[in-house]
Write an enzyme that holds these catalytic residues in place. Structure first.
Site, mmCIF file in Angstrom:
data_model
loop_
_atom_site.group_PDB
_atom_site.id
_atom_site.type_symbol
_atom_site.label_atom_id
_atom_site.label_comp_id
_atom_site.label_asym_id
_atom_site.label_seq_id
_atom_site.Cartn_x
_atom_site.Cartn_y
_atom_site.Cartn_z
ATOM 1 N N PRO A 1 64.061 50.127 -31.139
ATOM 2 C CA PRO A 1 63.205 49.260 -30.335
ATOM 3 C C PRO A 1 63.147 47.854 -30.926
ATOM 4 C CG PRO A 1 62.178 51.394 -30.660
ATOM 5 C CD PRO A 1 63.386 51.362 -31.548
ATOM 6 N N GLU A 2 63.424 46.851 -30.086
ATOM 7 C CA GLU A 2 63.393 45.471 -30.537
ATOM 8 C C GLU A 2 62.162 44.796 -29.963
ATOM 9 O OE1 GLU A 2 67.193 43.579 -29.996
ATOM 10 O OE2 GLU A 2 68.286 45.243 -30.858
#
Length: 269
Positions: A2-3
């Site tokens: 997840p960014e």
């Protein structure tokens, strides 16, 4: 992993639902994450109202009256709001309980972390982080000044969390394509106009990703369990050998900083 858009999507889902509610406990099923979950977490949180849900880089900050819970989703983590009595699944390691509802952490790889930081001081993990790419201060003149004299390839520079936070591999590749900049270009060679264009493209890419709910990689979902759909808009990421959407030249792949980099050799100079 997840960014920034995925973490911000999660924050936006959690904040309106839980802010102001009082924590009534915590259930630790498996505290062996990247760092051990505090064993006394239930005691630390019980009776405290959740004052705010914030984000710094890829960290979520759940601010309570006496401190903050610092959460990182690692490689495959997600947070969902679920009924307290919903039976946990195999990788549901932690619940933060708010009466009939719980904030449930799922992390199949257990690379995430949940740490407690007392008081208002920032956690040491956040002390050396760079500028936020969605802040107004992140603009062309800032990038131009910060990059002078640097020979670092521009892609690695904008992924350096001590410089700019939250621009991971996907969004760096996509932003550089939109800006028409070769990812191997030494960042110090970018003039004011190209710096301004790159900043605009970074902000545009992140905004588009947020509007799409982020990208679904592995098993990322938002706080409501819904996947993100930005991967359907990729120009270059993961498309090596496929035709560029702009010029039909085959997208190329190369390794930079031990990460796969995707680019169009014709559109990006």
């Amino acid at each position: 992993m997840p960014e920034l858009p995925e973490v911000e999507t999660t924050r936006r889902g959690i904040a309106p639902e839980l802010t102001g509610l009082v924590a009534t406990g915590a259930v630790i099923r498996n505290g062996r994450l990247r760092h051990p979950v505090p064993a006394d977490l239930a005691e630390l949180l019980t009776g405290q109202p959740l004052v705010a849900v914030e984000r710094r880089a890829k960290y979520l900050l759940l601010r309570f009256s006496t401190g903050s819970l610092v959460v990182h989703l690692g490689m495959s983590g997600s947070l969902r709001i679920v009924p307290t009595d919903l039976p946990p699944e195999k990788h549901d390691h932690l619940d933060i309980v708010f009466g009939p509802r719980a904030l449930r952490l799922r992390d199949p790889r257990r690379f995430g972390l949940v740490l407690w930081q007392p008081g208002e001081a920032p956690h040491p993990l956040l002390a050396s982080l760079g500028i936020e790419p969605l802040d107004d201060a992140f603009d062309g003149p800032w990038l131009h000044k910060a990059s002078r004299g640097r020979r670092t390839p521009v892609k690695l520079f904008i992924m350096d969390g001590s410089v700019v936070v939250g621009i991971g591999n996907i969004y760096a590749s996509e932003s550089l394509f939109r800006a028409g900049i070769d990812p191997t270009t030494p960042v110090g060679e970018l003039g004011p106009k190209r710096c301004a264009r790159l900043v605009a493209c970074i902000r545009e890419t992140l905004a588009d990703a947020l509007a799409a709910g982020g990208s679904t990689l592995r098993d990322f979902v938002g706080s409501n369990g819904a996947p993100g759909y930005f991967q359907q808009q990729y120009f270059v990421y993961g498309r090596d050998g496929e035709a560029c959407r702009h010029c039909a030249t085959p997208i190329r792949k190369r390794i930079m900083g031990q990460r796969a980099t995707f680019y169009c050799p014709r559109c990006q100079r």
